[in-house]
Write an enzyme that holds these catalytic residues in place. Structure first.
Site, mmCIF file in Angstrom:
data_model
loop_
_atom_site.group_PDB
_atom_site.id
_atom_site.type_symbol
_atom_site.label_atom_id
_atom_site.label_comp_id
_atom_site.label_asym_id
_atom_site.label_seq_id
_atom_site.Cartn_x
_atom_site.Cartn_y
_atom_site.Cartn_z
ATOM 1 N N THR A 96 53.702 63.262 57.703
ATOM 2 C CA THR A 96 52.850 63.373 58.881
ATOM 3 C C THR A 96 51.424 63.652 58.403
ATOM 4 O O THR A 96 51.166 64.677 57.766
ATOM 5 C CB THR A 96 53.327 64.513 59.793
ATOM 6 O OG1 THR A 96 54.677 64.255 60.195
ATOM 7 C CG2 THR A 96 52.445 64.626 61.030
ATOM 8 N N LYS A 172 53.085 59.372 65.547
ATOM 9 C CA LYS A 172 53.827 60.510 64.997
ATOM 10 C C LYS A 172 53.243 61.823 65.492
ATOM 11 O O LYS A 172 53.974 62.789 65.751
ATOM 12 C CB LYS A 172 53.805 60.469 63.464
ATOM 13 C CG LYS A 172 54.589 61.614 62.800
ATOM 14 C CD LYS A 172 56.073 61.570 63.131
ATOM 15 C CE LYS A 172 56.852 62.745 62.544
ATOM 16 N NZ LYS A 172 56.935 62.761 61.085
ATOM 17 N N LYS A 240 51.771 73.146 59.876
ATOM 18 C CA LYS A 240 51.099 71.958 59.342
ATOM 19 C C LYS A 240 51.029 70.846 60.383
ATOM 20 O O LYS A 240 49.945 70.328 60.691
ATOM 21 C CB LYS A 240 51.834 71.445 58.102
ATOM 22 C CG LYS A 240 51.322 70.098 57.590
ATOM 23 C CD LYS A 240 52.213 69.539 56.497
ATOM 24 C CE LYS A 240 53.525 68.991 57.007
ATOM 25 N NZ LYS A 240 53.404 67.668 57.673
#
Length: 298
Positions: A96, A172, A240
């Site tokens: 990602t 995503k 994250k």
């Protein structure tokens, strides 16, 4: 059509990708900083050989690391693979990352005659091992063509989202926004139920059949019911990933308060020392604050 494939990053997702590629008949090399994972993969049929020796023979490389920084190091660091690959090889970038980063990597790989497929993945470790991932992909048609033999063995669904990198990573980010929020909401609802006498196993039995369910609820709540926090996807992933989402939102001048609230719960879990546990452990934040005892907790 079989290929010579390297998978860089043999964590829960990368290992499943490597095994699925191997099952598909490809010659597969697996690389990871954890030597035990590399040895385990070789024992299951993975090829031997160092990257400098085999890079020029590879048709496809799946990079399944944690974040953009690690991806860039793998591609263009001191031992970066992008300049070592043959012209026409393809890199599947599965982490990602921000869309702008994906576009930059595509351009830099192109300077070396290497295709870059912006290919973030979803489905979890079980689907990775079964070759049934969903891939949110974007890139040049030639990149898709070069990656298709490998994709056919690791993915159930490949969404072709555009002819340039960035679109896959944008999608995503949307997925991760929902996934992170759904995990935190599941933990909040399950522990709220406990305050009202609803046992976690009863919560799972009923809500999984009602309108309030989600894929994340059905996948993660069983971990809490079992008191098993062995990481399929760790708490540390979410600061994250939700951080990427919130950075994108800020640049777009888009308010995302629900995502920000979920982010705080994962940060709290990491602060409690739970970062390496399964992300369902975010329920422990709620349990601690409410004085509740979760299954398996003494």
């Amino acid at each position: 059509m079989t290929q010579k494939v390297a998978v860089i990053g043999l964590g829960s997702m990368g290992y499943g990708i490597a095994i699925s590629a191997l099952r598909g008949g490809h010659q597969v090399w697996g690389f990871d900083v954890n030597a035990e994972q590399v040895a385990r993969f070789r024992a299951q049929g993975g090829q031997t050989g160092a990257m400098p020796e085999i890079a020029g023979t590879l048709d496809a490389v799946a990079v399944v690391v944690l974040n953009a920084a690690q991806t860039e190091t793998v591609l263009f660091g001191a031992d970066g693979i992008a300049p070592r690959l043959k012209s026409g090889a393809v890199i599947l970038s599965c982490a990602t990352v921000p869309p702008d980063f994906a576009r930059e990597m595509e351009a830099r790989c192109g300077e070396h005659g290497v295709y870059y497929l912006d290919a973030p993945i979803s489905g979890g470790s079980v689907k990775a091992a079964e070759g049934l991932l969903s891939v949110m992909a974007s890139g040049r048609p030639e990149a898709f063509a070069a990656a298709r033999p490998l994709l056919s063995n690791i993915a159930e669904t490949v969404f072709e989202l555009g002819d340039g990198a960035g679109a896959g990573s944008a999608m995503k980010a949307v997925n991760q926004m929902l996934a992170g929020v759904h995990i935190a909401a599941m933990a909040e609802a399950l522990t709220f139920g406990m305050t009202q006498g609803v046992a976690p196993d009863q919560f799972l039995e009923v809500i999984s059949k009602c309108a309030g369910t989600s894929w994340m609820l059905e996948n993660r709540a069983p971990h809490i019911v079992a008191g098993d926090y062995a990481p399929h996807s760790s708490v540390n992933i979410w600061p994250k990933d939700l951080g990427i989402v919130l950075d994108i939102a800020r640049k777009a001048q888009f308010g995302a308060p629900i995502t920000a609230a979920a982010m705080q719960q994962f940060l709290a879990a990491a602060g409690m020392g739970l970062g390496a546990e399964d992300d369902a452990a975010v329920a422990k934040v709620y349990a601690r604050n409410a004085g509740l005892t979760l299954p398996g907790e003494g």
